[in-house]
Design an enzyme around this catalytic site. Structure first.
Site, short mmCIF file in Angstrom:
data_model
loop_
_atom_site.label_atom_id
_atom_site.label_comp_id
_atom_site.label_asym_id
_atom_site.label_seq_id
_atom_site.Cartn_x
_atom_site.Cartn_y
_atom_site.Cartn_z
N GLU A 92 -3.51 -17.00 3.14
CA GLU A 92 -2.56 -16.74 2.11
C GLU A 92 -1.37 -16.00 2.75
O GLU A 92 -1.51 -15.66 3.78
CB GLU A 92 -3.42 -14.83 1.38
CG GLU A 92 -3.49 -14.13 0.76
CD GLU A 92 -4.40 -13.14 0.96
OE1 GLU A 92 -3.88 -12.04 0.68
OE2 GLU A 92 -5.59 -12.70 1.00
N ASP B 167 -2.37 -2.11 0.16
CA ASP B 167 -2.39 -2.93 2.01
C ASP B 167 -3.53 -1.17 3.01
O ASP B 167 -1.92 -0.53 2.84
CB ASP B 167 -1.50 -3.57 2.63
CG ASP B 167 -0.96 -4.78 1.94
OD1 ASP B 167 -1.94 -5.41 1.24
OD2 ASP B 167 -0.02 -5.29 1.48
#
Length: 251
Positions: free
Chosen positions: A40, A51
């Site tokens: 990824e 995040d």
């Protein structure tokens, strides 16, 4: 990935933030050599809402060094990797370029998959259509609180693999794996033939093996980026990936 899963292999997808260092593409080769089944690649973004602190810092470092989407895709186009690459980004970047144009550029750069966590399932039609037309697999996310009927639709519509989010919150290292996360993996596996990977908080070989007991594999991000931010190079971080690989194989 499906062929590897069907052969009995637990899948490992490590993450790197594009542009986190001048040699960031070297991590791709190091991960592949250490046993990754796919990688990824995060496009740095100024407002990464899902995040946690570590990936936010990685994104900030990349952006501060002048990293751009165009530059990342140009680097990827010139960096053939032995395993599939999936780009993780946010809707703002995708739709600012135009979804069809963005997916075409991914395909031209050799990217096989796309993860856009802030596009809800109910609004994914356009992106799904243009991604499929470009030959890019659009990976959808599901969480422990997703309604059962919606879980089924997500599992059926996701391409490449289904991304099971282990917690409601941002990414980041955690000390354990919840019962709800394991239940999510089991449920998603019952809704289709695509591999189910669990992510968000998995950071050790033991956690990876535990997660793979109820899913087909794991995505590992924050713990690896913490090492990169601390100055560990591709070979050193690949050692951690190799340990995760060993944990999965032993589990």
């Amino acid at each position: 990935m499906r062929r590897r899963r069907d052969a009995g292999r637990s899948l490992l997808v490590p993450y790197v933030t594009a542009g986190i260092s001048a040699d960031w593409t070297d991590y791709l080769h190091a991960y592949a050599d250490a046993g990754a089944d796919a990688i990824e690649v995060g496009l740095p973004f100024s407002d990464p809402m899902l995040d946690g602190a570590t990936i936010q810092e990685a994104s900030h470092r990349a952006l501060s060094s002048g990293t751009t989407t165009a530059g990342v895709l140009a680097r990827l186009a010139g960096t053939p990797v032995a395993v599939p690459l999936a780009v993780m980004t946010y809707a703002n970047i995708v739709f600012r370029h135009g979804a069809a144009t963005f997916c075409d550029r991914l395909a031209q750069a050799g990217v096989a998959g796309l993860i856009v966590p802030d596009v809800p399932y109910d609004e994914v039609d356009e992106l799904s259509t243009v991604a499929t037309a470009a030959g890019v697999e659009l990976v959808l996310l599901a969480s422990p609180v997703t309604a059962p009927t919606r879980l089924r639709r997500i599992a059926e519509r996701s391409r490449g693999f289904v991304y099971g989010v282990t917690v409601m919150g941002t990414t980041g290292e955690r000390t354990g794996l919840s019962d709800s996360a394991r239940a999510l993996g089991t449920t998603l596996r019952g809704h289709g033939s695509r591999p189910v990977l669990l992510g968000f908080g998995i950071s050790s070989p033991g956690q990876a093996a535990l997660a793979a007991g109820s899913a087909d594999g794991v995505v590992v991000a924050s713990s690896l980026m913490r090492e990169v931010l601390a100055g560990r190079g591709p070979r050193e971080v690949a050692g951690t990936v190799a340990a995760l690989r060993a944990g999965l194989d032993a589990g």
